[in-house]
Design an enzyme around this catalytic site. Structure first.
Site, PDB file in Angstrom:
ATOM      1  N   HIS A   1       4.928  -0.184  -0.727  1.00 25.42           N
ATOM      2  CA  HIS A   1       5.769  -1.034   0.113  1.00 25.42           C
ATOM      3  C   HIS A   1       4.852  -2.081   0.721  1.00 25.42           C
ATOM      4  O   HIS A   1       3.633  -1.914   0.738  1.00 25.42           O
ATOM      5  CB  HIS A   1       6.423  -0.201   1.231  1.00 25.42           C
ATOM      6  CG  HIS A   1       5.406   0.465   2.084  1.00 25.42           C
ATOM      7  ND1 HIS A   1       4.810   1.646   1.726  1.00 25.42           N
ATOM      8  CD2 HIS A   1       4.802   0.070   3.228  1.00 25.42           C
ATOM      9  CE1 HIS A   1       3.902   1.964   2.634  1.00 25.42           C
ATOM     10  NE2 HIS A   1       3.870   1.014   3.551  1.00 25.42           N
TER      11      HIS A   1
ATOM     12  N   HIS B   1       3.515  -4.936   3.730  1.00 24.51           N
ATOM     13  CA  HIS B   1       3.422  -5.288   5.142  1.00 24.51           C
ATOM     14  C   HIS B   1       2.973  -6.742   5.242  1.00 24.51           C
ATOM     15  O   HIS B   1       2.275  -7.251   4.369  1.00 24.51           O
ATOM     16  CB  HIS B   1       2.374  -4.435   5.867  1.00 24.51           C
ATOM     17  CG  HIS B   1       2.758  -3.007   6.050  1.00 24.51           C
ATOM     18  ND1 HIS B   1       3.677  -2.587   6.980  1.00 24.51           N
ATOM     19  CD2 HIS B   1       2.337  -1.887   5.416  1.00 24.51           C
ATOM     20  CE1 HIS B   1       3.797  -1.265   6.921  1.00 24.51           C
ATOM     21  NE2 HIS B   1       3.000  -0.815   5.970  1.00 24.51           N
TER      22      HIS B   1
ATOM     23  N   CYS C   1       5.209   4.885   5.183  1.00 24.50           N
ATOM     24  CA  CYS C   1       4.014   4.444   4.458  1.00 24.50           C
ATOM     25  C   CYS C   1       3.650   5.409   3.332  1.00 24.50           C
ATOM     26  O   CYS C   1       2.785   5.102   2.519  1.00 24.50           O
ATOM     27  CB  CYS C   1       2.833   4.254   5.415  1.00 24.50           C
ATOM     28  SG  CYS C   1       2.911   2.701   6.342  1.00 24.50           S
TER      29      CYS C   1
ATOM     30  N   GLU D   1      -0.332  -4.321  11.616  1.00 26.22           N
ATOM     31  CA  GLU D   1       0.385  -3.895  10.402  1.00 26.22           C
ATOM     32  C   GLU D   1       1.892  -4.103  10.553  1.00 26.22           C
ATOM     33  O   GLU D   1       2.581  -4.423   9.593  1.00 26.22           O
ATOM     34  CB  GLU D   1       0.091  -2.421  10.137  1.00 26.22           C
ATOM     35  CG  GLU D   1       0.704  -1.872   8.864  1.00 26.22           C
ATOM     36  CD  GLU D   1       0.261  -0.455   8.610  1.00 26.22           C
ATOM     37  OE1 GLU D   1      -0.202  -0.174   7.504  1.00 26.22           O
ATOM     38  OE2 GLU D   1       0.349   0.387   9.534  1.00 26.22           O
TER      39      GLU D   1
ATOM     40  N   ASP E   1      -4.574 -10.789  -0.201  1.00 29.28           N
ATOM     41  CA  ASP E   1      -3.235 -11.373  -0.122  1.00 29.28           C
ATOM     42  C   ASP E   1      -2.465 -11.171  -1.419  1.00 29.28           C
ATOM     43  O   ASP E   1      -2.954 -11.484  -2.514  1.00 29.28           O
ATOM     44  CB  ASP E   1      -3.346 -12.864   0.197  1.00 29.28           C
ATOM     45  CG  ASP E   1      -2.006 -13.465   0.580  1.00 29.28           C
ATOM     46  OD1 ASP E   1      -1.193 -12.764   1.212  1.00 29.28           O
ATOM     47  OD2 ASP E   1      -1.767 -14.633   0.230  1.00 29.28           O
ATOM     48  N   HIS E   2      -1.263 -10.611  -1.285  1.00 31.60           N
ATOM     49  CA  HIS E   2      -0.374 -10.324  -2.419  1.00 31.60           C
ATOM     50  C   HIS E   2      -1.004  -9.349  -3.409  1.00 31.60           C
ATOM     51  O   HIS E   2      -0.753  -9.431  -4.619  1.00 31.60           O
ATOM     52  CB  HIS E   2       0.068 -11.614  -3.114  1.00 31.60           C
ATOM     53  CG  HIS E   2       1.081 -12.376  -2.321  1.00 31.60           C
ATOM     54  ND1 HIS E   2       0.767 -13.050  -1.157  1.00 31.60           N
ATOM     55  CD2 HIS E   2       2.407 -12.539  -2.489  1.00 31.60           C
ATOM     56  CE1 HIS E   2       1.860 -13.610  -0.667  1.00 31.60           C
ATOM     57  NE2 HIS E   2       2.866 -13.303  -1.447  1.00 31.60           N
TER      58      HIS E   2
ATOM     59  N   HIS F   1       0.830  -1.197   0.000  1.00 33.69           N
ATOM     60  CA  HIS F   1       0.000   0.000   0.000  1.00 33.69           C
ATOM     61  C   HIS F   1       0.869   1.253   0.000  1.00 33.69           C
ATOM     62  O   HIS F   1       2.090   1.190   0.121  1.00 33.69           O
ATOM     63  CB  HIS F   1      -0.992   0.014   1.183  1.00 33.69           C
ATOM     64  CG  HIS F   1      -0.397   0.345   2.505  1.00 33.69           C
ATOM     65  ND1 HIS F   1      -1.147   0.640   3.621  1.00 33.69           N
ATOM     66  CD2 HIS F   1       0.892   0.426   2.917  1.00 33.69           C
ATOM     67  CE1 HIS F   1      -0.359   0.886   4.637  1.00 33.69           C
ATOM     68  NE2 HIS F   1       0.880   0.771   4.246  1.00 33.69           N
TER      69      HIS F   1
HETATM   70 NI    NI Z   1       2.644   1.030   5.230  1.00 33.01          NI
END
Ligand code: NI
Length: 138
Positions: free
Chosen positions: A41, A43, A35, A127, A81-82, A16
């Site tokens: 990037h 998480h 972020c 997160e 996911d992914h 995100h």
């Molecule tokens: Ni982030």
């Protein structure tokens, strides 16, 4: 009868970026830190779904955890996911993909699928190892 709280843990990896176009670049980095990085990037998110109810007098179970797993998988994990949470998820479109906003959407997707007599109690979304949010539906 006793009310019990039952939790299933699931996991997803996703990318995100947190960025508010109304803010300057420096304000975005001030607010969102890493972020805000421009090229997204990832998480490793840990999701805890807590339901509550009375144990069935015969089975002793609040609900079948295998069924709760399937609900979470089908409604949430398979979608996230992914994926890129800014770009790839229809039900997050137009929303800032913060753990706060994601948790509310996860609640809205899981609550309608629980069996009769079982209520969603809490969504907990981690997160990082240090940061998590809890949503109790209000
Ligand atoms: Ni982030």
């Amino acid at each position: 009868m006793a009310i019990l709280y039952l939790t299933r843990k699931e996991h997803f990896n996703a990318a995100h970026q947190l960025w508010d176009n109304r803010l300057s670049e420096s304000e975005n980095f001030e607010l969102f830190g890493k972020c805000a990085n421009p090229h997204f990037h990832g998480h490793n998110f840990d999701l805890y779904v807590c339901v509550k109810g009375e144990p069935n007098p015969h089975t002793g179970l609040v609900m079948d955890l295998k069924k709760l797993k399937v609900i979470i998988q089908q409604e949430v994990i398979e979608h996230l996911d992914h994926q890129n949470l800014n770009l790839d998820v229809s039900w997050l479109k137009g929303k800032m993909p913060s753990i706060e906003n994601i948790s509310v959407e996860i609640w809205n997707r899981i609550a309608p699928h629980l069996p009769e007599g079982v209520l969603l109690h809490k969504i907990t979304l981690w997160e990082t190892q240090n940061n998590f949010v809890e949503y109790l539906g209000e």
